[in-house]
Design a protein around this motif. Structure first.
Motif, PDB file in Angstrom:
ATOM      1  N   HIS A   1      21.867  32.516  24.037  1.00 20.92           N
ATOM      2  CA  HIS A   1      20.477  32.956  24.224  1.00 20.92           C
ATOM      3  C   HIS A   1      20.469  34.451  23.920  1.00 20.92           C
ATOM      4  O   HIS A   1      21.393  35.170  24.313  1.00 20.92           O
TER       5      HIS A   1
ATOM      6  N   GLN B   1      16.992  27.401  27.173  1.00 22.23           N
ATOM      7  CA  GLN B   1      17.080  27.447  25.718  1.00 22.23           C
ATOM      8  C   GLN B   1      15.694  27.552  25.086  1.00 22.23           C
ATOM      9  O   GLN B   1      14.763  26.843  25.474  1.00 22.23           O
ATOM     10  N   ASP B   2      15.586  28.473  24.154  1.00 19.46           N
ATOM     11  CA  ASP B   2      14.334  28.671  23.404  1.00 19.46           C
ATOM     12  C   ASP B   2      13.168  29.106  24.278  1.00 19.46           C
ATOM     13  O   ASP B   2      12.008  29.003  23.870  1.00 19.46           O
TER      14      ASP B   2
END
Length: 206
Positions: A173, A146-147
């Motif tokens: 994502h 994530q991120d």
């Protein structure tokens, strides 16, 4: 959502899996795997005749000339590199067909490594660390992605089971493009439970 069913090695089971209309099937050419397809010319000829799905050949630290020999013998559409292959190996193979590079994912993974592979790969695949190079049946924490700056479309792999359809639907994502399933759908190594797969695929696509 692209679906890849990996680790197939028995002809009738492959035929049955293809009827489920996955996007990709995966064939493992690593002799150390319990799902190694072997080297039977008759098996290769059948694989070469498959047109309804894309065929992914999975290799682990194999020489490029050996990989390309199997590509020709089996009519493979994609090569997936699951070992410690260098960007240069990816470059050599990418001149002939799409390359996917697999990476073992844990909380120590250095995402900066991906940039060197980006020019030569079509997809990345993130899997659970295992000395068996796949088929461990163990998931990793998807939140590790994530991120994070993943520069190419990627597949999630590692211990995905029939109970994960809802979890997959919640994972977001910008480059998440598909899943790779293997050992959690097996009746024995290399032989998939097509009834379980059918239910799972239907749940994902509807």
């Amino acid at each position: 959502m692209n679906i890849k069913i990996c680790g197939l090695k028995e002809l009738q089971n492959i035929r049955d899996v293809i009827r489920l209309q996955p996007d990709f099937i995966g064939l493992i050419f690593h002799p150390g795997s319990k799902r190694f397809v072997g080297s039977d010319p008759g098996f290769f000829a059948y694989v070469r005749s498959i047109k309804l799905v894309k065929k992914v050949g999975v290799f682990v630290d194999e020489q490029p000339d050996v990989i390309l020999d199997r590509v020709a013998a089996c009519g493979l559409d994609v090569v997936q590199l699951h070992g410690q292959e260098s960007p240069d190996v990816c470059r050599q193979l990418a001149a002939r067909l799409p390359v996917w590079k697999a990476f073992s994912m844990d909380d120590q993974f250095d995402f900066a490594l991906l940039s060197a592979y980006q020019p030569y790969c079509r997809h990345f695949l993130f899997d659970t660390p295992s000395p068996l190079y796949g088929g461990s049946g163990r998931p990793f924490d998807w939140q590790l992605l994530q991120d994070k700056p993943v520069p190419l479309p990627f597949f999630l792999s590692g211990g995905i089971s029939a109970s994960d359809a809802e979890k997959i639907g919640r994972f977001v994502h910008p480059h998440f493009e598909g899943i790779d399933v293997n050992s959690c759908f097996e009746l024995r190594p290399g032989y998939k439970d097509t009834k379980l797969l059918n239910t799972f695929i239907h749940e994902l696509r509807h």
